[in-house]
Scaffold this motif. Structure first.
Motif, PDB file in Angstrom:
ATOM      1  N   ARG A  79       0.826  -1.190   0.000  1.00  0.00           N
ATOM      2  CA  ARG A  79       0.000   0.000   0.000  1.00  0.00           C
ATOM      3  C   ARG A  79       0.876   1.262   0.000  1.00  0.00           C
ATOM      4  O   ARG A  79       0.546   2.256  -0.648  1.00  0.00           O
ATOM      5  CB  ARG A  79      -0.938   0.000   1.205  1.00  0.00           C
ATOM      6  CG  ARG A  79      -1.960   1.144   1.215  1.00  0.00           C
ATOM      7  CD  ARG A  79      -2.803   1.072   2.481  1.00  0.00           C
ATOM      8  NE  ARG A  79      -3.649  -0.098   2.509  1.00  0.00           N
ATOM      9  CZ  ARG A  79      -4.924  -0.114   2.083  1.00  0.00           C
ATOM     10  NH1 ARG A  79      -5.469   0.991   1.623  1.00  0.00           N
ATOM     11  NH2 ARG A  79      -5.640  -1.217   2.159  1.00  0.00           N
ATOM     12  N   LEU A  80       1.988   1.221   0.719  1.00  0.00           N
ATOM     13  CA  LEU A  80       2.890   2.365   0.756  1.00  0.00           C
ATOM     14  C   LEU A  80       3.461   2.652  -0.629  1.00  0.00           C
ATOM     15  O   LEU A  80       3.530   3.819  -1.065  1.00  0.00           O
ATOM     16  CB  LEU A  80       4.014   2.107   1.758  1.00  0.00           C
ATOM     17  CG  LEU A  80       5.078   3.208   1.883  1.00  0.00           C
ATOM     18  CD1 LEU A  80       4.457   4.511   2.348  1.00  0.00           C
ATOM     19  CD2 LEU A  80       6.192   2.769   2.835  1.00  0.00           C
ATOM     20  N   VAL A 118      -5.478   6.099  -2.389  1.00  0.00           N
ATOM     21  CA  VAL A 118      -4.919   4.766  -2.162  1.00  0.00           C
ATOM     22  C   VAL A 118      -5.109   4.349  -0.707  1.00  0.00           C
ATOM     23  O   VAL A 118      -5.369   3.174  -0.410  1.00  0.00           O
ATOM     24  CB  VAL A 118      -3.427   4.743  -2.547  1.00  0.00           C
ATOM     25  CG1 VAL A 118      -2.817   3.368  -2.283  1.00  0.00           C
ATOM     26  CG2 VAL A 118      -3.241   5.114  -4.008  1.00  0.00           C
ATOM     27  N   SER A 119      -5.040   5.296   0.211  1.00  0.00           N
ATOM     28  CA  SER A 119      -5.229   4.979   1.625  1.00  0.00           C
ATOM     29  C   SER A 119      -6.646   4.509   1.916  1.00  0.00           C
ATOM     30  O   SER A 119      -6.876   3.772   2.888  1.00  0.00           O
ATOM     31  CB  SER A 119      -4.927   6.215   2.482  1.00  0.00           C
ATOM     32  OG  SER A 119      -3.613   6.686   2.248  1.00  0.00           O
ATOM     33  N   SER A 120      -7.611   4.920   1.085  1.00  0.00           N
ATOM     34  CA  SER A 120      -9.016   4.591   1.328  1.00  0.00           C
ATOM     35  C   SER A 120      -9.469   3.333   0.614  1.00  0.00           C
ATOM     36  O   SER A 120     -10.656   2.996   0.652  1.00  0.00           O
ATOM     37  CB  SER A 120      -9.893   5.769   0.877  1.00  0.00           C
ATOM     38  OG  SER A 120      -9.555   6.944   1.575  1.00  0.00           O
ATOM     39  N   VAL A 121      -8.560   2.646  -0.049  1.00  0.00           N
ATOM     40  CA  VAL A 121      -8.926   1.408  -0.741  1.00  0.00           C
ATOM     41  C   VAL A 121      -9.190   0.305   0.286  1.00  0.00           C
ATOM     42  O   VAL A 121      -8.439   0.146   1.259  1.00  0.00           O
ATOM     43  CB  VAL A 121      -7.804   0.990  -1.713  1.00  0.00           C
ATOM     44  CG1 VAL A 121      -8.009  -0.434  -2.199  1.00  0.00           C
ATOM     45  CG2 VAL A 121      -7.758   1.955  -2.890  1.00  0.00           C
ATOM     46  N   GLY A 122     -10.242  -0.460   0.050  1.00  0.00           N
ATOM     47  CA  GLY A 122     -10.559  -1.583   0.942  1.00  0.00           C
ATOM     48  C   GLY A 122     -11.219  -1.124   2.230  1.00  0.00           C
ATOM     49  O   GLY A 122     -12.038  -0.198   2.235  1.00  0.00           O
ATOM     50  N   ASP A 123     -10.850  -1.746   3.335  1.00  0.00           N
ATOM     51  CA  ASP A 123     -11.479  -1.448   4.627  1.00  0.00           C
ATOM     52  C   ASP A 123     -10.677  -0.449   5.439  1.00  0.00           C
ATOM     53  O   ASP A 123     -10.952  -0.259   6.629  1.00  0.00           O
ATOM     54  CB  ASP A 123     -11.666  -2.740   5.436  1.00  0.00           C
ATOM     55  CG  ASP A 123     -10.345  -3.471   5.659  1.00  0.00           C
ATOM     56  OD1 ASP A 123      -9.331  -3.028   5.088  1.00  0.00           O
ATOM     57  OD2 ASP A 123     -10.346  -4.480   6.394  1.00  0.00           O
ATOM     58  N   SER A 157       2.694  10.016   1.928  1.00  0.00           N
ATOM     59  CA  SER A 157       2.458   8.586   2.157  1.00  0.00           C
ATOM     60  C   SER A 157       2.863   8.174   3.569  1.00  0.00           C
ATOM     61  O   SER A 157       2.165   7.386   4.220  1.00  0.00           O
ATOM     62  CB  SER A 157       3.235   7.762   1.121  1.00  0.00           C
ATOM     63  OG  SER A 157       2.847   8.102  -0.194  1.00  0.00           O
ATOM     64  N   VAL A 158       3.986   8.689   4.041  1.00  0.00           N
ATOM     65  CA  VAL A 158       4.411   8.378   5.404  1.00  0.00           C
ATOM     66  C   VAL A 158       3.395   8.906   6.413  1.00  0.00           C
ATOM     67  O   VAL A 158       3.028   8.231   7.383  1.00  0.00           O
ATOM     68  CB  VAL A 158       5.807   8.968   5.671  1.00  0.00           C
ATOM     69  CG1 VAL A 158       6.177   8.853   7.141  1.00  0.00           C
ATOM     70  CG2 VAL A 158       6.857   8.258   4.806  1.00  0.00           C
ATOM     71  N   ALA A 159       2.887  10.136   6.169  1.00  0.00           N
ATOM     72  CA  ALA A 159       1.874  10.694   7.071  1.00  0.00           C
ATOM     73  C   ALA A 159       0.590   9.853   7.032  1.00  0.00           C
ATOM     74  O   ALA A 159      -0.039   9.629   8.072  1.00  0.00           O
ATOM     75  CB  ALA A 159       1.582  12.141   6.682  1.00  0.00           C
TER      76      ALA A 159
END
Length: 307
Positions: A79-80, A118-123, A157-159
């Motif tokens: 994911r990162l 990308v952070s909101s993909v999936g659960d 992305s790190v945040a």
């Protein structure tokens, strides 16, 4: 309504790069990501083939975990990497499609939104304010340069990874029409600047194409124009009009007596009656002598009469 695995695989095969199977399974963030990146640049669409059974089971509520509030999802290197890649992609698209917007505004906003998507993909999801703040701070350090998309995306992305969390469960899902409307608006916001830039480029290209026939015609007619100029022959340079004193063969400031004497001598030489063998030249010289004499002697006679 229970989701069917066969239908999911069919949508994956027919419109997988457009995220049709994710729309069917209610994974709108994943669907939007696939729409904007054409199936995760192709590789993500192929990767989905092995995950479809688990996603169908999760959509049907099978094996759903209980309350996960207060727990933090495990760190995902995949994911990162996706966050950094999509963040850079969104930043470059903003640089190409929004050149009139200041880079310190357009670039970090686009990078932060790509990382948040990308952070909101999936659960899972992430705290959007922290993601955007990290993107703006990193972009400010690099003065919004185009090459700053990498450190900006990495910082965002790190945040996002530091502030990741699970999505709340049990939230009612909007109807399909509303979901498609929201997806369409998001795609329009992403594609409109690129389409505008493409239309401007197409207009310039069209102007160039319309000018090609004229340029081709000029090129084809060039040999004929050159032949016509050569047939005309060299143009004689413009001749300078001699001064009256030069016509009479006198220097500037000559006296009235010198003017009268030179005129009488030259008139005898160039009188047409004495030059019948060159009548045209003699007539031209005779007229020029008279005009020069009148121009030089006239003011002198007028001054003498007044005195």
């Amino acid at each position: 309504m229970a989701k069917q695995l066969l239908v999911a695989y069919g949508l994956w095969a027919l419109g997988g790069p457009l995220g049709l199977h994710h729309i069917y399974l209610g994974r709108d963030s994943h669907a939007l990501l696939w729409l904007l990146t054409l199936g995760g640049f192709g590789g993500g669409w192929l990767w989905d083939f092995w995950h479809l059974p688990g996603w169908v089971a999760a959509a049907n509520g099978a094996g759903a975990p209980g309350d996960r509030s207060g727990t933090v999802p495990a760190l995902s290197p995949l994911r990162l990497v996706g966050q950094v890649t999509v963040g850079m992609y969104f930043g470059l698209v903003a640089a190409l499609g929004l050149p009139w917007v200041p880079a310190l505004l357009a670039q970090p906003l686009a990078v932060g939104l790509g990382v948040q998507l990308v952070s909101s993909v999936g659960d899972q999801t992430a705290e959007a304010p922290h993601t955007l703040a990290a993107a703006f701070l990193a972009s400010l350090l690099f003065q919004g340069r185009v090459l700053a998309v990498l450190p900006t995306s990495l910082a965002a992305s790190v945040a996002a990874q530091r502030h990741r969390r699970y999505k709340p469960r049990g939230m009612p899902q909007p109807r399909l029409a509303a979901r498609l409307y929201h997806l369409g608006l998001a795609c329009l916001a992403f594609a409109a600047p690129l389409a505008c830039r493409g239309l401007c480029g197409a207009a310039g290209l069209l102007g160039t194409l319309l000018a090609l026939p004229r340029a081709t015609t000029e090129l084809l007619l060039l040999p004929f124009r050159a032949s016509w100029l050569l047939a005309e022959g060299p143009h004689s340079p413009p001749q300078c009009i001699p001064l009256p004193s030069q016509v009479l063969g006198l220097p500037m400031g000559s006296s009235a007596e010198d003017v009268h004497r030179s005129y009488r001598e030259l008139v005898k030489v160039w009188h047409p009656d004495h030059n019948r063998h060159r009548a045209e030249e003699a007539e031209r010289r005779f007229i020029a002598l008279q005009e020069a004499y009148e121009e030089l002697a006239g003011p002198r006679r007028a001054a003498a009469a007044a005195a």
